[in-house]
Design an enzyme around this catalytic site. Structure first.
Site, mmCIF file in Angstrom:
data_model
loop_
_atom_site.group_PDB
_atom_site.id
_atom_site.type_symbol
_atom_site.label_atom_id
_atom_site.label_comp_id
_atom_site.label_asym_id
_atom_site.label_seq_id
_atom_site.Cartn_x
_atom_site.Cartn_y
_atom_site.Cartn_z
ATOM 1 N N ARG A 79 7.837 5.104 5.315
ATOM 2 C CA ARG A 79 6.601 5.346 5.241
ATOM 3 C C ARG A 79 6.512 6.929 4.893
ATOM 4 O O ARG A 79 6.961 7.563 5.611
ATOM 5 C CB ARG A 79 5.735 5.238 6.344
ATOM 6 C CG ARG A 79 4.340 5.597 6.057
ATOM 7 C CD ARG A 79 3.644 4.734 5.152
ATOM 8 N NE ARG A 79 2.157 4.626 5.433
ATOM 9 C CZ ARG A 79 1.308 5.785 5.041
ATOM 10 N NH1 ARG A 79 1.844 6.581 4.419
ATOM 11 N NH2 ARG A 79 0.155 5.460 5.306
ATOM 12 N N GLU B 132 -3.420 -0.096 -1.368
ATOM 13 C CA GLU B 132 -2.289 -1.289 -0.965
ATOM 14 C C GLU B 132 -2.345 -2.230 -2.316
ATOM 15 O O GLU B 132 -3.044 -2.000 -3.413
ATOM 16 C CB GLU B 132 -3.455 -2.118 -0.082
ATOM 17 C CG GLU B 132 -3.719 -1.395 1.141
ATOM 18 C CD GLU B 132 -2.385 -1.042 1.961
ATOM 19 O OE1 GLU B 132 -1.313 -1.918 1.854
ATOM 20 O OE2 GLU B 132 -2.539 -0.113 3.014
ATOM 21 N N ARG C 298 8.046 1.569 11.077
ATOM 22 C CA ARG C 298 8.728 2.366 9.901
ATOM 23 C C ARG C 298 9.149 3.717 10.423
ATOM 24 O O ARG C 298 8.392 4.318 11.027
ATOM 25 C CB ARG C 298 7.666 2.128 8.781
ATOM 26 C CG ARG C 298 7.516 1.056 8.335
ATOM 27 C CD ARG C 298 6.350 0.958 7.271
ATOM 28 N NE ARG C 298 5.077 1.475 7.775
ATOM 29 C CZ ARG C 298 3.787 1.274 7.333
ATOM 30 N NH1 ARG C 298 3.712 0.748 5.957
ATOM 31 N NH2 ARG C 298 2.610 1.987 7.544
#
Length: 172
Positions: A51, A59, A93
């Protein structure tokens, strides 16, 4: 005397444990702020979900989501990336600064109008506000998602999606 030195050691510890930058091959793009990289050496590769720090992109299902994803792909897909780990998010992440072809991917995404500055843990502020200046410039020039008169930040879009989900407990 020993107790007085202890706080200094504890404050310095995160600096000592920060991961060194890794050079990895970008093998996948999930959306405008998340990529998958293959790190390591032949026979010992590790896939890392990354990320990008200090930005938040639309999104995939959100307006501009696919275009943002494509913009990150144009910058990093199948490129060697320098990944400097900062943290791990709640989804496991790696949160990191990412440079592809010597260019900071997060800065470019904001400058081209495909991501918002996301000042989680004040990372953007600690960098001197450069990302905010890039965002202001992209907005003023109506680049990318700023072509929309009122683009919805992804954190607000996600909240709206959660709020619109049926609450099954109320049906039973």
């Amino acid at each position: 005397m020993h107790f007085r030195a202890l706080p200094i050691v504890l404050l310095a510890f995160p600096l000592l444990t920060q991961a060194a930058p890794r050079t990895c091959l970008v093998v996948g793009i999930s959306d405008g702020d998340t990529l998958t990289a293959r790190c390591g050496r032949i026979g010992a590769y590790e896939r890392v979900k990354v990320r990008i720090a200090a930005i938040d992109a639309p999104e995939k299902a959100q307006p501009y989501g696919q275009r943002s994803r494509q913009a990150l792909s144009n910058i990093c897909f199948r490129e060697q990336a320098l990944i400097t780990e900062i943290d791990t998010d709640r989804y496991g992440r790696t949160v990191a600064d990412v440079s592809c072809n010597g260019e900071d991917a997060g800065s470019r995404m904001v400058a081209e109008g495909w991501a918002w500055v996301y000042d989680y843990n004040h990372l953007a502020t600690r960098r001197g506000g450069g990302l905010f200046r890039l965002q202001d410039s992209a907005r003023a020039r109506r680049l990318g998602l700023w072509a929309d008169s009122k683009p919805t930040p992804p954190w607000e879009w996600r909240r709206q999606q959660r709020d619109e989900q049926p609450h099954w407990g109320s049906f039973f």
